[in-house]
Design an enzyme around this catalytic site. Sequence first.
Site, PDB file in Angstrom:
ATOM      1  N   LYS A 125     -25.204  35.001 -18.078  1.00  0.00           N
ATOM      2  CA  LYS A 125     -25.160  33.555 -17.827  1.00  0.00           C
ATOM      3  C   LYS A 125     -25.135  33.286 -16.328  1.00  0.00           C
ATOM      4  CE  LYS A 125     -20.809  32.909 -16.157  1.00  0.00           C
ATOM      5  NZ  LYS A 125     -20.717  32.830 -14.722  1.00  0.00           N
TER       6      LYS A 125
ATOM      7  N   ASP B 257     -15.514  32.825 -20.695  1.00  0.00           N
ATOM      8  CA  ASP B 257     -16.976  32.707 -20.819  1.00  0.00           C
ATOM      9  C   ASP B 257     -17.508  33.229 -22.157  1.00  0.00           C
ATOM     10  OD1 ASP B 257     -17.162  31.749 -18.209  1.00  0.00           O
ATOM     11  OD2 ASP B 257     -17.534  33.731 -17.352  1.00  0.00           O
TER      12      ASP B 257
HETATM   13  O1  C5P Z   1     -10.966  34.060 -18.743  1.00  0.00           O
HETATM   14  P1  C5P Z   1     -11.227  35.288 -17.941  1.00  0.00           P
HETATM   15  O2  C5P Z   1     -10.337  36.429 -18.344  1.00  0.00           O
HETATM   16  O3  C5P Z   1     -12.672  35.677 -17.907  1.00  0.00           O
HETATM   17  O4  C5P Z   1     -10.850  34.930 -16.441  1.00  0.00           O
HETATM   18  C1  C5P Z   1     -10.732  35.906 -15.436  1.00  0.00           C
HETATM   19  C2  C5P Z   1      -9.874  35.370 -14.293  1.00  0.00           C
HETATM   20  O5  C5P Z   1     -10.557  34.301 -13.623  1.00  0.00           O
HETATM   21  C3  C5P Z   1      -8.556  34.754 -14.735  1.00  0.00           C
HETATM   22  O6  C5P Z   1      -7.556  35.745 -14.837  1.00  0.00           O
HETATM   23  C4  C5P Z   1      -8.271  33.771 -13.608  1.00  0.00           C
HETATM   24  O7  C5P Z   1      -7.744  34.420 -12.474  1.00  0.00           O
HETATM   25  C5  C5P Z   1      -9.657  33.270 -13.234  1.00  0.00           C
HETATM   26  N1  C5P Z   1     -10.021  32.020 -13.925  1.00  0.00           N
HETATM   27  C6  C5P Z   1      -9.419  30.836 -13.549  1.00  0.00           C
HETATM   28  N2  C5P Z   1      -9.755  29.673 -14.181  1.00  0.00           N
HETATM   29  C7  C5P Z   1     -10.686  29.659 -15.156  1.00  0.00           C
HETATM   30  C8  C5P Z   1     -11.319  30.850 -15.556  1.00  0.00           C
HETATM   31  C9  C5P Z   1     -10.969  32.023 -14.912  1.00  0.00           C
HETATM   32  O8  C5P Z   1      -8.565  30.810 -12.647  1.00  0.00           O
HETATM   33  N3  C5P Z   1     -10.997  28.507 -15.751  1.00  0.00           N
END
Ligand code: C5P
Length: 322
Positions: free
Chosen positions: A25, A152
């Site tokens: 993506k 995502d």
């Molecule tokens: O959701 P995911 O595990 O992919 O996110 C990875 C990191 O990206 C999270 O631990 C956070 O630090 C950051 N993040 C964030 N806000 C979001 C998505 C991700 O701060 N909406």
Amino acid sequence: WRPDEELDRPRLAASGPVKVRVPAKINLHLGVGPVRPDGYHELSTVYHAISLYDELTARRGDTLTLTMEGEGAGELALDESNLVIRAARALAAHAKVPAHARLHLRKQIPLAAGLAGGSADAAAALVACDALWGLGLSRDELATVAADIGSDVPFLVYGGTALGTGRGEAVSPVLARPSSWHWVVAIADGGLSTTDVYRELDRLRDTGEAARLPGHASNPLLGGADRLLAALRQRDPAVLGAALDNDLQAAALSLRPGLADVLKAGHAAGALAGLVSGSGPTCVFLATDGPHATRIAEDLTAAEVCRSARTAHGPVPGARVI
Ligand code: C5P
């Protein structure tokens, strides 16, 4: 394509291997709001799936195992911390079936690149195990399981172009008239940690080096996504190019100043627009058509500003059995 065409009907467990293809993506718009109490940032984003794919094959097994080849093989842990294993376990728990499968991943999407490669693989695992175990879950149900794996992952269950809100996990597909956009993907050496990039944006906002929040009176985050969706509807690459926007770009550039040279080289190569993809360090460039994209990719390769430059088109469907 119809998002639910393969998955809505209950079906028998697959006897042979199940092969799933899943795209990378990019974010056409990424508006980042304040940090929430749970540590995530409130987002308003327009996701777009492009034709750069990983492939996951699921076979029957007595335990849950993962092997891989391609991009990042040898660098990526294949244990319980891997998003593919976590996705398979989460689906098994949701459906109350044993998490038994032999999974093999063929990766082309680079790691920690801002292309959601790990999330794509998790989405592929959900779709593959759903078919292997004969669960027959709908895409909406798979997206619900996906939301617990990563922000995502739900989008990569759907694919296409979609609005993402919340921490990115609340996905509304955008029903656009069929159109195809042509991209050049400039892949960098080495990755960037998503967490580090969000943290750097917070720092830049605290010190006043980045705008605090995008300005929109009632909901500061939604204005930009609306503008991008309106630009998509015009089906004019120049209009879309002018609307592309990513709040994380300043933070990615701050951590990796060399990315400015990549963006400059894309501009010099005649791209309509360029921006950092998600949290970077991949940069993406918009071209008018396929041949234009090929020329830009050749110029970027010659400029030696990135590890590789590839052409891609979008939108493409999300994770699906092939
Ligand atoms: O959701 P995911 O595990 O992919 O996110 C990875 C990191 O990206 C999270 O631990 C956070 O630090 C950051 N993040 C964030 N806000 C979001 C998505 C991700 O701060 N909406």
